[in-house]
Design a protein around this motif. Structure first.
Motif, PDB file in Angstrom:
ATOM      1  N   TYR A  32       0.720  -1.127  -0.075  1.00  0.00           N
ATOM      2  CA  TYR A  32      -0.063  -0.082  -0.152  1.00  0.00           C
ATOM      3  C   TYR A  32       0.792   1.360   0.014  1.00  0.00           C
ATOM      4  O   TYR A  32       2.013   1.251   0.355  1.00  0.00           O
ATOM      5  N   GLN A  34       0.805   5.519   0.868  1.00  0.00           N
ATOM      6  CA  GLN A  34      -0.151   6.513   1.704  1.00  0.00           C
ATOM      7  C   GLN A  34       0.241   8.104   1.090  1.00  0.00           C
ATOM      8  O   GLN A  34       1.400   8.257   0.808  1.00  0.00           O
ATOM      9  N   LEU A  49      -4.944   6.238   1.874  1.00  0.00           N
ATOM     10  CA  LEU A  49      -4.169   5.273   1.755  1.00  0.00           C
ATOM     11  C   LEU A  49      -4.840   4.393   0.557  1.00  0.00           C
ATOM     12  O   LEU A  49      -5.836   4.315   0.312  1.00  0.00           O
ATOM     13  N   ASN A  98       4.147  -6.389  10.610  1.00  0.00           N
ATOM     14  CA  ASN A  98       3.082  -5.707  11.410  1.00  0.00           C
ATOM     15  C   ASN A  98       3.739  -4.609  11.955  1.00  0.00           C
ATOM     16  O   ASN A  98       3.210  -3.826  12.904  1.00  0.00           O
ATOM     17  N   GLY A 100       4.478  -1.922  10.394  1.00  0.00           N
ATOM     18  CA  GLY A 100       3.767  -0.623   9.987  1.00  0.00           C
ATOM     19  C   GLY A 100       4.894   0.628   9.554  1.00  0.00           C
ATOM     20  O   GLY A 100       4.696   1.754   9.190  1.00  0.00           O
ATOM     21  N   LYS A 101       6.129   0.114   9.365  1.00  0.00           N
ATOM     22  CA  LYS A 101       7.255   1.007   8.943  1.00  0.00           C
ATOM     23  C   LYS A 101       6.972   1.643   7.798  1.00  0.00           C
ATOM     24  O   LYS A 101       6.532   0.972   6.518  1.00  0.00           O
ATOM     25  N   LEU A 102       7.219   2.859   7.487  1.00  0.00           N
ATOM     26  CA  LEU A 102       7.162   3.581   6.251  1.00  0.00           C
ATOM     27  C   LEU A 102       8.237   4.223   5.722  1.00  0.00           C
ATOM     28  O   LEU A 102       9.134   4.617   6.357  1.00  0.00           O
ATOM     29  N   PHE A 104       9.136   7.610   3.485  1.00  0.00           N
ATOM     30  CA  PHE A 104       8.739   8.866   3.154  1.00  0.00           C
ATOM     31  C   PHE A 104       9.381   9.394   2.013  1.00  0.00           C
ATOM     32  O   PHE A 104      10.655   9.344   2.140  1.00  0.00           O
TER      33      PHE A 104
END
Lengths: 114, 111
Positions: A32, A34, A49, A98, A100-102, A104
């Motif tokens: 995904y 965002q 998202l 799980n 959730g690291k992004l 940017f």
């Protein structure tokens, strides 16, 4: 490693026009992607998202597209207003379960002129 | 509803001094917690993340450390600050590994 490219040059548009911001990535396609809005001196605010199996997502005047073939997401703001002026950040999930690291992007600054 | 607090909002510290920034989250349980740094005109750099009490993962080698003494408390520390530690520090939380919600940030200037 994954790299994200957002246009570092500011985008200046006239009020009422549609703003289109681009996010390109270079490596694997994330599950995904965002988009966030950041105003000067403030923390980013989550906007939308979109998942890899979704071509397009809308929220009010916002629209996001996700093309895993081109490795690109486009972020559109229709009927833009001066209040939409801000920096917009693209973020990709890193495939770390799980956590959730992004990752940017550096963001693109949008300036909407009245 | 969920809220996230960070303090202080601004901080000016001399080189070599210690640092402690605190972040607390309300209205959610067992969140993932994150510390980011944003240098002027730059993107967000993930420093640490935590998926539970006492579980800290470091993303970038540096003279900073993080701790999570309680479920909804995340602390960023340093024993001796460097000039390069200056920046905008942001704490964020997420549940379910999806969108992140950021705090108001701490502007740190090391002189």
């Amino acid at each position: 490693s994954q790299k994200i490219e957002q246009n570092s040059e500011a985008l200046n548009i006239q009020e009422g026009k549609t703003a289109t911001l681009t996010c390109n990535y270079t490596n694997y396609s994330p599950a995904y992607l965002q988009w966030y809005r950041q105003d000067p001196g403030r923390g980013p605010v989550f906007l939308l998202l979109i998942r890899e199996n979704e071509k397009e997502k809308r929220k009010e005047r916002l629209k996001v597209t996700f093309d895993t073939t081109l490795k690109q997401s486009l972020f559109h703001i229709t009927a833009s207003q001066p209040a939409d002026s801000a920096t917009y950040l693209c973020a990709l999930e890193t495939g770390s379960g799980n956590t959730g690291k992004l990752i940017f992007g550096q963001g693109t600054t949008l300036q909407v002129k009245p | 509803s969920q809220t996230i607090h960070q303090w202080p909002a601004t901080l000016v510290q001399p080189v070599g001094s210690p640092l402690s920034l605190e972040c607390t989250v309300e209205g959610t349980s067992n969140p993932n917690l994150y510390w980011y740094r944003q240098a002027a005109g730059r993107g967000l750099q993930l420093l640490f993340y935590s998926v539970g009490i006492g579980q800290i993962s470091s993303e970038v080698p540096q003279n900073l450390s993080a701790s999570r003494p309680q479920d909804r408390q995340f602390i960023l520390s340093s024993k001796k600050l460097l000039l390069s530690d200056s920046g905008f520090y942001l704490c964020a939380w997420s549940v379910g590994g999806a969108e992140q919600y950021f705090g108001p940030g701490t502007r740190l200037t090391v002189t």
